[in-house]
Scaffold this motif. Structure first.
Motif, PDB file in Angstrom:
ATOM      1  N   GLN A 225       0.825  -1.207   0.000  1.00 12.71           N
ATOM      2  CA  GLN A 225       0.000   0.000   0.000  1.00 12.71           C
ATOM      3  C   GLN A 225       0.859   1.256   0.000  1.00 12.71           C
ATOM      4  OE1 GLN A 225      -2.466  -0.615   3.419  1.00 12.71           O
ATOM      5  NE2 GLN A 225      -3.991  -1.799   2.301  1.00 12.71           N
ATOM      6  N   GLU A 226       1.948   1.250   0.777  1.00 16.09           N
ATOM      7  CA  GLU A 226       2.843   2.402   0.803  1.00 16.09           C
ATOM      8  C   GLU A 226       3.502   2.609  -0.559  1.00 16.09           C
ATOM      9  OE1 GLU A 226       5.530   1.607   3.992  1.00 16.09           O
ATOM     10  OE2 GLU A 226       4.071   2.132   5.545  1.00 16.09           O
ATOM     11  N   ALA A 227       3.916   1.528  -1.188  1.00 16.76           N
ATOM     12  CA  ALA A 227       4.538   1.633  -2.511  1.00 16.76           C
ATOM     13  C   ALA A 227       3.543   2.148  -3.554  1.00 16.76           C
ATOM     14  CB  ALA A 227       5.094   0.279  -2.934  1.00 16.76           C
ATOM     15  N   MET A 228       2.308   1.680  -3.474  1.00 13.42           N
ATOM     16  CA  MET A 228       1.287   2.157  -4.412  1.00 13.42           C
ATOM     17  C   MET A 228       1.030   3.648  -4.221  1.00 13.42           C
ATOM     18  SD  MET A 228       0.268  -0.329  -6.371  1.00 13.42           S
ATOM     19  CE  MET A 228      -1.395  -0.071  -6.895  1.00 13.42           C
ATOM     20  N   ALA A 229       0.983   4.095  -2.975  1.00 14.13           N
ATOM     21  CA  ALA A 229       0.743   5.514  -2.702  1.00 14.13           C
ATOM     22  C   ALA A 229       1.903   6.359  -3.220  1.00 14.13           C
ATOM     23  CB  ALA A 229       0.547   5.745  -1.211  1.00 14.13           C
ATOM     24  N   ARG A 230       3.132   5.898  -3.003  1.00 13.51           N
ATOM     25  CA  ARG A 230       4.293   6.645  -3.503  1.00 13.51           C
ATOM     26  C   ARG A 230       4.296   6.695  -5.024  1.00 13.51           C
ATOM     27  NH1 ARG A 230       7.095   3.708   0.328  1.00 13.51           N
ATOM     28  NH2 ARG A 230       7.872   2.328  -1.303  1.00 13.51           N
ATOM     29  N   GLY A 231       3.990   5.575  -5.655  1.00 13.47           N
ATOM     30  CA  GLY A 231       3.963   5.525  -7.116  1.00 13.47           C
ATOM     31  C   GLY A 231       2.879   6.413  -7.699  1.00 13.47           C
ATOM     32  N   TYR A 232       1.716   6.430  -7.059  1.00 13.76           N
ATOM     33  CA  TYR A 232       0.620   7.269  -7.535  1.00 13.76           C
ATOM     34  C   TYR A 232       0.997   8.741  -7.415  1.00 13.76           C
ATOM     35  CZ  TYR A 232      -3.980   9.383  -7.976  1.00 13.76           C
ATOM     36  OH  TYR A 232      -5.032  10.157  -8.369  1.00 13.76           O
ATOM     37  N   ALA A 233       1.566   9.128  -6.279  1.00 11.40           N
ATOM     38  CA  ALA A 233       1.951  10.526  -6.073  1.00 11.40           C
ATOM     39  C   ALA A 233       3.046  10.934  -7.052  1.00 11.40           C
ATOM     40  CB  ALA A 233       2.422  10.745  -4.636  1.00 11.40           C
ATOM     41  N   GLU A 234       3.995  10.049  -7.316  1.00 13.22           N
ATOM     42  CA  GLU A 234       5.070  10.379  -8.252  1.00 13.22           C
ATOM     43  C   GLU A 234       4.531  10.521  -9.672  1.00 13.22           C
ATOM     44  OE1 GLU A 234       9.187   8.422  -9.873  1.00 13.22           O
ATOM     45  OE2 GLU A 234       8.610   8.054  -7.794  1.00 13.22           O
ATOM     46  N   GLY A 235       3.659   9.613 -10.076  1.00 15.81           N
ATOM     47  CA  GLY A 235       3.060   9.712 -11.405  1.00 15.81           C
ATOM     48  C   GLY A 235       2.206  10.959 -11.553  1.00 15.81           C
ATOM     49  N   LEU A 236       1.468  11.287 -10.510  1.00 13.53           N
ATOM     50  CA  LEU A 236       0.646  12.491 -10.523  1.00 13.53           C
ATOM     51  C   LEU A 236       1.518  13.738 -10.618  1.00 13.53           C
ATOM     52  CD1 LEU A 236      -2.357  13.199 -10.345  1.00 13.53           C
ATOM     53  CD2 LEU A 236      -2.078  13.395  -7.892  1.00 13.53           C
ATOM     54  N   SER A 237       2.652  13.735  -9.927  1.00 13.29           N
ATOM     55  CA  SER A 237       3.575  14.875  -9.973  1.00 13.29           C
ATOM     56  C   SER A 237       4.132  15.061 -11.379  1.00 13.29           C
ATOM     57  CB  SER A 237       4.724  14.669  -8.991  1.00 13.29           C
ATOM     58  OG  SER A 237       4.251  14.592  -7.678  1.00 13.29           O
TER      59      SER A 237
ATOM     60  N   ALA B 118      -3.250  20.165 -10.060  1.00  9.96           N
ATOM     61  CA  ALA B 118      -2.539  20.793  -8.934  1.00  9.96           C
ATOM     62  C   ALA B 118      -3.358  20.734  -7.650  1.00  9.96           C
ATOM     63  CB  ALA B 118      -2.197  22.242  -9.272  1.00  9.96           C
ATOM     64  N   ALA B 119      -4.661  20.555  -7.755  1.00 10.74           N
ATOM     65  CA  ALA B 119      -5.521  20.508  -6.567  1.00 10.74           C
ATOM     66  C   ALA B 119      -5.651  19.111  -5.976  1.00 10.74           C
ATOM     67  CB  ALA B 119      -6.905  21.034  -6.926  1.00 10.74           C
ATOM     68  N   GLU B 120      -5.028  18.117  -6.589  1.00  9.93           N
ATOM     69  CA  GLU B 120      -5.126  16.737  -6.093  1.00  9.93           C
ATOM     70  C   GLU B 120      -4.501  16.616  -4.709  1.00  9.93           C
ATOM     71  OE1 GLU B 120      -6.372  13.772  -7.140  1.00  9.93           O
ATOM     72  OE2 GLU B 120      -7.337  14.716  -8.860  1.00  9.93           O
ATOM     73  N   ALA B 121      -5.186  15.951  -3.814  1.00 10.86           N
ATOM     74  CA  ALA B 121      -4.703  15.791  -2.437  1.00 10.86           C
ATOM     75  C   ALA B 121      -3.503  14.848  -2.350  1.00 10.86           C
ATOM     76  CB  ALA B 121      -5.828  15.264  -1.558  1.00 10.86           C
ATOM     77  N   ALA B 122      -3.326  13.970  -3.334  1.00  9.39           N
ATOM     78  CA  ALA B 122      -2.232  12.997  -3.284  1.00  9.39           C
ATOM     79  C   ALA B 122      -0.870  13.596  -3.634  1.00  9.39           C
ATOM     80  CB  ALA B 122      -2.530  11.832  -4.230  1.00  9.39           C
ATOM     81  N   LEU B 123      -0.858  14.828  -4.122  1.00 10.26           N
ATOM     82  CA  LEU B 123       0.424  15.461  -4.462  1.00 10.26           C
ATOM     83  C   LEU B 123       1.233  15.754  -3.200  1.00 10.26           C
ATOM     84  CD1 LEU B 123      -0.530  18.066  -7.205  1.00 10.26           C
ATOM     85  CD2 LEU B 123       1.014  16.138  -7.471  1.00 10.26           C
ATOM     86  N   PRO B 124       2.537  15.533  -3.255  1.00 15.72           N
ATOM     87  CA  PRO B 124       3.374  15.921  -2.110  1.00 15.72           C
ATOM     88  C   PRO B 124       3.333  17.439  -1.912  1.00 15.72           C
ATOM     89  CG  PRO B 124       4.570  14.457  -3.601  1.00 15.72           C
ATOM     90  CD  PRO B 124       3.291  14.837  -4.285  1.00 15.72           C
TER      91      PRO B 124
END
Length: 167
Positions: free
Chosen positions: A69-81, A119-125
């Motif tokens: 789950q942590e890896a999926m969250a990191r991957g999603y945030a990186e792709g979104l960035s 830019a408004a996505e909550a998953a962005l760092p």
């Protein structure tokens, strides 16, 4: 061939360990008391190993699930960035077109809307979100120098290991 999932790998690992423990128990039993002791020692060592594997498996699978789950969250945030960086670059191309009249007002508004939505996505760092806000504000003001600097900071926030700007 069957895919090697974490659960399957764990079963194979414990099967191998159990076989080794049964053999070691059998050898130890044979050395200490003959064939009867060998069979009893091997079977009891195998039973203990299988019982232990049941308890260990539950804990290990829980840790695998959390790590996944942590890896999926990191991957999603990186792709979104990275997607945000691409959309901001498209908005920059709409604000500063290569030729006069090369971009219509509707196209510019569409690219602006897409950039603001991502830019408004909550998953962005947070560092990426702050840099994106600065870049979008500079692009809204159509200030070329400030926009270039802000997009460079956004690039550095999205790609922290590069140490430089997009130029």
């Amino acid at each position: 061939m069957t895919t090697l999932t974490p659960a399957r790998a764990l079963v194979l690992l414990w099967s191998g360990i159990t076989c080794l423990v049964v053999v070691a128990g059998g050898v130890l039993g044979a050395l200490l008391g003959g064939w009867t002791a060998s069979v009893l020692a091997g079977l009891s060592a195998g039973a203990v190993c299988l019982t232990g594997s049941v308890f260990v498996r539950r804990r290990v699978m829980t840790r695998f699930a959390v790590a996944e789950q942590e890896a999926m969250a990191r991957g999603y945030a990186e792709g979104l960035s990275h997607g945000l960086l691409a959309v901001v670059a498209q908005y920059e191309a709409a604000v500063f077109p290569m030729s006069a009249g090369g971009v219509t007002a509707e196209e510019r508004l569409a690219r602006r809307g897409a950039a603001y939505r991502i830019a408004a996505e909550a998953a962005l760092p947070t560092p990426v979100r702050v840099a994106a806000a600065a870049a979008l504000a500079a692009l809204d003001e159509a200030d070329p120098r400030r926009s270039r600097d802000a997009i460079g900071r956004l690039f550095s926030a999205v790609n922290p290991g590069t140490g430089g700007s997009a130029e």
